[in-house]
Structures are given as C-alpha cells and as structure tokens.
Design an enzyme around this catalytic site. Structure first.
Site, PDB file in Angstrom:
ATOM      1  N   CYS A 159       0.800  -1.226   0.000  1.00 30.28           N
ATOM      2  CA  CYS A 159       0.000   0.000   0.000  1.00 30.28           C
ATOM      3  C   CYS A 159       0.833   1.275   0.000  1.00 30.28           C
ATOM      4  O   CYS A 159       0.281   2.365  -0.010  1.00 30.28           O
ATOM      5  CB  CYS A 159      -0.948  -0.037   1.182  1.00 30.28           C
ATOM      6  SG  CYS A 159      -1.930  -1.548   1.143  1.00 30.28           S
ATOM      7  N   HIS A 292      -2.491   7.957   6.418  1.00 31.82           N
ATOM      8  CA  HIS A 292      -2.758   6.659   5.787  1.00 31.82           C
ATOM      9  C   HIS A 292      -4.191   6.265   6.172  1.00 31.82           C
ATOM     10  O   HIS A 292      -4.956   5.865   5.316  1.00 31.82           O
ATOM     11  CB  HIS A 292      -1.720   5.644   6.255  1.00 31.82           C
ATOM     12  CG  HIS A 292      -1.799   4.336   5.550  1.00 31.82           C
ATOM     13  ND1 HIS A 292      -1.804   4.245   4.165  1.00 31.82           N
ATOM     14  CD2 HIS A 292      -1.901   3.057   6.011  1.00 31.82           C
ATOM     15  CE1 HIS A 292      -1.898   2.964   3.819  1.00 31.82           C
ATOM     16  NE2 HIS A 292      -1.967   2.229   4.912  1.00 31.82           N
ATOM     17  N   HIS A 326      -9.760   2.081   0.356  1.00 29.40           N
ATOM     18  CA  HIS A 326      -8.301   1.932   0.281  1.00 29.40           C
ATOM     19  C   HIS A 326      -7.938   1.432  -1.114  1.00 29.40           C
ATOM     20  O   HIS A 326      -8.223   0.300  -1.459  1.00 29.40           O
ATOM     21  CB  HIS A 326      -7.847   0.957   1.361  1.00 29.40           C
ATOM     22  CG  HIS A 326      -6.360   0.919   1.540  1.00 29.40           C
ATOM     23  ND1 HIS A 326      -5.483   1.583   0.702  1.00 29.40           N
ATOM     24  CD2 HIS A 326      -5.580   0.308   2.479  1.00 29.40           C
ATOM     25  CE1 HIS A 326      -4.241   1.366   1.107  1.00 29.40           C
ATOM     26  NE2 HIS A 326      -4.286   0.601   2.185  1.00 29.40           N
TER      27      HIS A 326
END
Lengths: 396, 216
Positions: A159, A292, A326
């Site tokens: 990620c 994040h 996400h």
C-alpha cells in the site's frame, strides 16, 4: 547543489470520478463513492467497495489503447490518469525521461476472468488476456502506449507502492540522473484482493470510519493517479504552472510484523521525522496531514500514536480513504494528488463519518471541508511488510 | 560528493548450497522438495528462529541468504541500514497457493497465513524483523538484472543517509530458486574490500538459477 523538484501535472481516477475536477468536486462536497459491489463479480455482496463506476467497455472507450484485449482494468485506469497528468503538464511523452509505476495486483482482473474457462478447456480464451498479468507488464504497456522511452520501473511495496514511485522519481531528478518523470500507481479491484483482505479480517461490512472509536476495518477501493515531476528550473523556464514542490520524503521499515504496525508506530514515526529532516522543515511547519488512515483498528491507533510523538501540537489530520476506500497500490499517489489539491484549493478535505475520535492519542481532525491556507502538507502511506513512507508537498 | 560503496561480503546460492565470499558454508543434501531443502539449510545454519517456519518459500530463501550474509555480525546502525531486493517472479509461490484456496468451488477458504505472503516486499519485512533493521527498504521487480539500475538504487539509498545496505536478488518459482546477496557499506577512506560496481554486480548475477531435483 541538488535540484528542486516540482509537480507540473497530475491525473486521478477513483470511485469519486474521472479526473482531478470530478474528484475535487466530490471531496469539496463531502460525497464519498463507496457502495455495495456492482462491477466486481463476487459473492461478498456485503462488502462495500470504492469501485470506479465504469465497466471494461467504457474504460476502453475512455482511454482508447491500441490493443484493447491486452489491457487489464488496472492498466486502463492507469492510462486515463496518466494521460490527464501529461496533458496538464503540457509535456509530450517523448520528452519524458522516466515512468515509475506502482501496483500490487497488475492484470489480476483479466487473469481471474480467463482461468475458469481455461481450466475446463485449454482452447478456451486467449493468452493475450493474461499476457500482462504481472506488475511489470502493466508498467511496460503503459510506457509503450504513452510513448515514454526513458527509465522504467515498477514498484510493489503493497500500500505504499505509488508514493515510493514518486519518491524514486524525485530523487533521480534531484540527483540529476533524469530530467523529468511521470510517477504514480494503479490498482483495479479483483477477487484475489477482496478474498485476501477478508481472510485477514480487516474489512468492514459498513462504511469505513477512519480514526473513529467504532472503526472495524477498511473498505477496498480501486484507482489510479500520476504526477509529472520536473526540476523547478525547467518548469520556471517554460513558464508552466507549478502545482507544488516535493520538499521531503522518507521510507523506513517498522520491523515488527508482516501485516500489523508496531504498537507505538515506530516505522511511521521515523518516516515522518526523516521526511521533515530531508525537507529542512520543523514539525510546526506542517499545516495538514493526509493520513494513511485505513480505518483498521491497528493502523489508525498506531499512526495516531506516531503523529502524536512527532508533532507536539497536531496539525489537522484527514483520511480521504473515507471517500475512496483503500486503493492499495494507488493510494499513495491518489492521496498525493489530494494533498496537492489541498495546497492549490486552500482547502482541507474531511474525514467522513468521524464522530468519536479514538481517545488514546488525541489529534485534531478535519471533519468538514475547511478553507485554510495549506503551505506544507504531509502524506503518509504504509504497506504490508512494514514499509512506511511519508512525503511532503509544499506551496510553490 | 562521491561516497564509495564497498562490499563487505557476498553470498550466492550455487547448486543447492550457500557460498559466502566464494566458500561453501552449507552442503547440498538430498531432499524431497524445495521446501524440505529450505528446512534442511535452516538446520545446517543452526538458526534458532521459529518464525522461519511460518514463512513462504520466497521469504525463507531471502532469510537464509541474509543469515549467511550477516550471521552474528548484525548491522550496528539498524536505522541506517537499507534493504534493497530485486526479484523477477514476485510472490508467485504464495499467489498460486492463495488462488488455489479461493478457487475451491465447494469451500473457498482463503487463509490469512497464506495471503500475507502474496506480496514480494514481505521479504523485506521478514528481513527487517529478523535483524531489527528499520532503514529504507525497496523491492524492485525486474525481468533481468540490469547492473546499472541496481547500482543506481544502491547509490541513491546511500545518498539518502543509509550507511549500510543489504542488497540482493531473490526468486522462487516452482522448484527453482535463485539468490545472491551483498553486504555493502559506505566508506570514505581507503579499504581493502572491493568497490561495488556494475561489473561486480554483473559477475555475481552470473550464477545460474538452481532447480531443486533429487539428484545433485
């Protein structure tokens, strides 16, 4: 003297829409794009997703690649976002000296469509459908289609992939190794990802709630985003509009667990500290943090702990994953684009559905769109494998 | 400013055993499979690290390579030790295992223990955890080793404050394994060690991929 690196173009595709304008409109109006699966064929109907609202046919007609059968969903949205970035930067691809692409699943969606039939009958389907299955294949076809002939790299650090591509490009430019580059990343949704994340038990069946006490996990999304980077000198010479300066960045390893962050967010803390140091900035210089903020219990708590350690007084923090879900390998680049928009629009976008912020490490949060001059914005991206990256964009 | 990168030691997987600085440090023994070979090598290296057995073959191979490379001499500045790994076949071993689990038409049951390894950079995480290294880390997927590119990444890491690098190549696919690993230190003064160069990378990358088989 290292060269200053600036952003002169950007492009983005997420569930909020195609292009910077559509994404900005959604962010400003607080309209998220997460909903039950409509396009991904999965029996997990209960899992909300941030899907790009276009089927394969529409993506092909929007992006117009030369040989459509070879193109996966990841590659198609990548092409759309990359074209927008190049157009904004008014740069012709043959003048580009680098393309850095981040992705975690590459052409997985095509592979998933291909195999069930192929396993029944070897004559079924065409190998061209899986030709660009791997991550590197996606980058190569993107470079070929755009006509970029310089340095080419694919980064997969989960990620944090696409923020690491921007970091790599900025460093190579700063070191004088290349003149300019397009950097970012893309990930299309696949059953591979959905099932995998589901097995880790970090998906929320409700809409995700970053930094909220009631948060249960993340919603998966898909997207693509790219920025064009060049030296400040070149950009000024050509009279281009400079969107932001890349002023600091860093990458560290949390060295704790494959998928979980250490309790005090050591890797995240070090990444933020090192990025500040690299940029010659003090914590008090940072006006805004695009976290994040995945909405998993573990990430948000440890990220908040790390932010508290670095910043004596918390700058307003947001997680735009509450809008997009996400987007994995694309997340770092998507959030870089949103961070740069915060500078240009003088606006901080909210974290949606944040009602009761986690109490242990109190931070200041943005919960509705706020007009504010943002001069320095820090964006965090953390990946499985302990990979932690922070990047700072500044007003030109 | 030019900082020189010097190779402190070099590890290669050659014909089923580990070589450090040109000398074999483990021996090839007959094993049923690559998985069994990995466990056998672990035992030969006298590693006391039970987490090893939870890893997939790619991470096991990477961990073994770094173990041979580093041994007891763990880096003195863990925050300034970078990990830079190149790889061609990504995490294909675990990707396939995961795919098999979710493709079961009767009872599709993904396993978190398998899924976590469906990323090649988990190798970096495993190395970082094992040796408590928290410096910069990068995993680059590349079809072939391009010495200039590897050298450039190493230099960029050193320029950004890493004083030491764990640098290598690790691949596992089916019963094939490929690994080499260099321990590189930033050095300003004179030293007897060889300097990291594209030619040196070319040389070490020259060893063929090893395919596990029942005969040596």
């Amino acid at each position: 003297m290292p060269k200053g690196v600036v952003v002169t173009g950007m492009g983005v595709v997420t569930c909020l829409g195609f292009g910077v304008e559509e994404n900005l409109l959604a962010l400003k109006s607080g309209r998220h794009g997460i909903a039950p699966p409509e396009l991904l064929r999965t029996f997990h109907h209960e899992m909300p997703l941030g899907e790009v609202r276009a089927d394969r046919g529409e993506l092909i007609s929007r992006s117009g690649p030369t040989h459509p059968p070879f193109w996966s969903r990841t590659a198609l949205i990548a092409l759309i976002a990359a074209r927008e970035a190049l157009q904004m930067a008014q740069i012709t691809p043959n003048h580009l000296t680098g393309l850095m692409n981040g992705t975690t699943v590459g052409g997985m969606d095509r592979t998933e469509d291909f195999y069930p039939g192929f396993m029944e009958n070897e004559r079924h389907g065409h190998m061209r459908e899986v030709f660009n299955h791997d991550c590197g294949g996606t980058s190569e076809q993107l470079a070929e289609e755009l006509g970029v002939r310089g340095f080419l790299a694919s980064i997969n650090t989960a990620c944090s992939s696409s923020v690491n591509t921007i970091m790599l490009a900025a460093r190579m430019i700063r070191a004088g190794r290349i003149k300019n580059a397009i950097a970012g990343g893309a990930d299309g949704l696949s059953r591979f990802t959905l099932n995998g994340f589901n097995s880790l038990m970090i998906l929320d069946k409700e809409l995700c709630r970053p930094f909220d006490q009631s948060r249960k996990g993340l919603n998966l999304g898909e997207g693509a985003a790219y920025v064009v980077l060049e030296t400040e000198e070149d950009a000024l010479k050509s009279g281009k509009r400079i969107l932001a300066r890349v002023s600091g960045y860093a990458n560290t390893n949390d060295a704790h667990h494959q998928t979980a962050s250490s309790p005090d967010g050591t890797g995240a803390r070090m990444a933020m500290e090192e990025a500040l140091k690299e940029g010659g900035l003090r914590p008090a210089d940072i006006d805004h943090i695009n976290a994040h903020g995945t909405a998993t219990p573990n990430n948000d708590e440890t990220e908040a702990a790390a932010i508290r350690t670095v910043f004596a007084s918390s700058p307003p923090v947001t997680s735009t994953k509450s809008f997009t879900g996400h987007t994995l390998g694309a997340a770092g680049a998507v959030e870089s684009v949103f961070s740069i928009l915060s500078i240009g629009e003088r606006m901080m976008f909210p974290t949606l559905r944040l009602e009761n912020p986690l109490s242990e490490h109190p931070l200041t949060y943005v919960t509705s769109p706020e007009n504010r001059t943002v001069n320095h914005v820090l964006s965090n991206s953390f990946g499985f494998g302990g990979n932690c990256s922070s990047i700072i964009f500044s007003r030109p | 400013m030019s900082t020189k990168l010097h190779i402190v030691s070099a590890v290669q997987l050659r014909e089923g055993c580990w070589h450090r600085d040109g000398r074999a440090v483990t021996e090839w023994r007959q094993n049923e499979s690559l998985a069994a070979w990995l466990s056998d090598q672990y035992r030969q290296l006298n590693m006391a690290y039970p987490k090893f057995f939870k890893m997939d073959s790619l991470c096991k191979l990477a961990t073994l390579a770094v173990e041979v490379l580093v041994g007891d001499e763990t880096p003195v500045n863990p925050q300034q030790t970078g990990i830079l790994v190149f790889n061609r076949t990504s995490s294909i071993v675990s990707d396939c295992a995961h795919q098999e689990l979710i493709s079961d038409s009767v009872n599709p049951l993904p396993s978190p223990a398998v899924f976590v390894y469906t990323l090649p950079n988990i190798m970096l995480g495993e190395i970082a955890i094992r040796y408590r290294l928290s410096g910069e880390n990068l995993c680059v997927i590349s079809d072939v080793a391009r010495p200039e590119e590897i050298f450039m990444h190493a230099e960029l890491m050193a320029a950004s404050g890493m004083t030491e690098l764990i640098l290598g190549w690790v691949d596992v696919i089916d019963q094939q394994a490929r690994a080499w690993m260099l321990r590189v230190k930033k050095h300003d003064g004179e030293t007897n060690n060889s300097q990291l160069s594209t030619q040196l990378i070319k040389d070490i990358d020259n060893i063929p991929t090893w395919t596990h088989s029942l005969k040596s």
